[in-house]
Design an enzyme around this catalytic site. Structure first.
Site, PDB file in Angstrom:
ATOM      1  N   CYS A  91       4.088  -4.803   2.335  1.00 64.40           N
ATOM      2  CA  CYS A  91       3.031  -4.001   1.718  1.00 64.40           C
ATOM      3  C   CYS A  91       3.394  -2.519   1.679  1.00 64.40           C
ATOM      4  O   CYS A  91       3.042  -1.748   2.573  1.00 64.40           O
ATOM      5  CB  CYS A  91       1.693  -4.178   2.428  1.00 64.40           C
ATOM      6  SG  CYS A  91       0.336  -3.408   1.497  1.00 64.40           S
ATOM      7  N   CYS A 144      -1.458  -4.543  -4.310  1.00 62.54           N
ATOM      8  CA  CYS A 144      -1.613  -3.629  -3.179  1.00 62.54           C
ATOM      9  C   CYS A 144      -2.949  -2.910  -3.326  1.00 62.54           C
ATOM     10  O   CYS A 144      -3.060  -1.964  -4.106  1.00 62.54           O
ATOM     11  CB  CYS A 144      -0.462  -2.626  -3.158  1.00 62.54           C
ATOM     12  SG  CYS A 144      -0.468  -1.560  -1.706  1.00 62.54           S
TER      13      CYS A 144
END
Length: 400
Positions: free
Chosen positions: A161, A337
């Site tokens: 991430c 994201c």
């Protein structure tokens, strides 16, 4: 020595989800999941724990509760992959043989790669939301800081991430702003990369929050050493020089790499990741091996959203190979994201290979929205626990 039709190395989000997906397609398959941990953690929530929005307890469930029916759970760790002989060696002394192998072991936080970090992590104001148990310590430190210098770091890619280092920073700044402390906190973002975010369309809105919070961005700056008791950190700059700075709070994103057992195997590419075709997720040299999740070499963002898209592709393609048919599934590199720029607002960045935008909703994805905050805190966790981990593939296509 026990033989299975399919052995899955790694029982995290990717491993359990793909097992459930395969069983939904063919309940007769003999499948084993190799996973030592008895607790499953919803990792996307760790950023929220670091802001006091969720608790650690909310992120944890027993692994047993997600192992699909009639799938064997082998509570062990892989010590060696032997793809030439279709074998996997385990730390309990057993060896499993397989017809097909799926590797979903996740990645490794290279905490030892930063001098002094392991000795001080979790104390002296040094924390990381990437370490599950320390996300609560992050929130403690954010609340305690009334003035001083707060450093947030991002190492070279790839990492899990890519937006998470910034999420921690924005949420911390949001708290200090609301508590009327931000003017007394010097915030620095030390990014080993050259840009704020890899997909250019989202950079302007993120830069607006950098400006709002008064963050000093330091590009080409990589954390190499920490002295927790002395509250000092050292950064290597792009020109090779090293700078030293004092901190009161240090949020570290450790460099990340493939697990040693993968990197040292014949499954790995030169960088250590499981070497797969980025569209089919089949191994480039061993046709009966597939990989998904953080450990595979596909150049997508390493996120839970990517796993959700990869699971049915691996399931469909593996079953096609078993039937000696052409593989129908094509992975386009989708990842998402949810950038938590403040409490109550999220920029939902969805993109594929090459940074191409892949929004799921007919809304401008560059705009921070309260709807996306609800999704991040409530909607996505529900989908994860009740759909993805159960093999229920909602709004997922396996080809373009």
């Amino acid at each position: 020595m026990k033989t299975y039709q399919i052995v899955i190395a790694g029982g995290g989000a990717a491993g359990i989800s793909v097992a459930a997906s395969l069983k939904q397609r063919d309940s007769s398959l003999t499948i084993a999941i190799i996973e030592p941990s008895e607790t499953h953690v919803y990792q996307p929530g760790q950023t929220l724990v670091g802001r006091g929005v969720m608790s650690l307890e909310q992120l944890k469930r027993p692994t047993r509760s997600f192992i699909p029916a009639n799938v064997d759970w082998i509570k062990a760790s892989v010590t060696e992959f032997k793809p030439e002989s279709n074998e996997v060696a385990l730390d309990n002394g057993d060896t499993l043989t397989y017809e097909h192998l799926i590797v979903s072991l996740g990645l490794k936080l290279n905490i030892e790669g930063i001098e002094g970090l392991s000795e001080t992590l979790g104390q002296n104001g040094v924390t990381s939301n990437y370490v599950t148990e320390l996300s609560a310590y992050t929130w403690e430190q954010v609340q305690q800081l009334r003035s001083g210098r707060a450093l947030f770091t991002q190492p070279p890619m790839p990492i899990k991430c890519a937006g998470a280092p910034q999420k921690a920073m924005y949420l911390s700044c949001d708290y200090w702003l609301k508590e009327h402390r931000l003017s007394g906190v010097d915030v620095e973002f030390h990014n080993a990369g050259a840009v704020l975010f890899g997909v250019g369309e989202f950079v302007p809105v993120l830069e607006s929050y950098v400006k709002k919070y008064g963050i000093d961005t330091c590009y080409g700056s990589t954390l190499i050493k920490v002295d927790g008791p002395a509250k000092k950190a050292w950064f290597k700059q792009g020109d090779g020089s090293v700078t030293e700075t004092h901190f009161d709070l240090l949020h570290v994103t450790p460099a990340q790499c493939a697990p040693d057992v993968v990197a040292g195997s014949s499954l790995a590419n030169d960088a250590g990741w499981v070497d797969v075709d980025q569209k089919t997720l089949q191994h480039t040299r061993f046709a009966n091996v597939f990989s998904l999740g953080d450990v595979c070499s596909a150049p997508n963002a390493k996120t839970a959203a990517a796993v959700r898209k990869q699971v049915p592709i691996v399931a469909d393609n593996l079953l096609a190979v078993r039937k000696q048919q052409s593989m129908p599934g094509v992975y386009d590199g989708y990842g998402a994201c949810p950038l938590t720029v403040e409490v109550g607002k999220v920029v939902l960045a969805e993109f594929g290979y090459g940074g191409s935008l892949k929004p799921s909703f007919p809304l401008d994805p560059r705009v921070p929205r309260s709807l996306y905050w609800w999704m991040k805190t409530t909607g996505f966790p529900w989908v994860y626990w009740n759909l993805m981990m159960r093999g229920r593939e909602w709004l997922v296509k396996t080809n373009p």
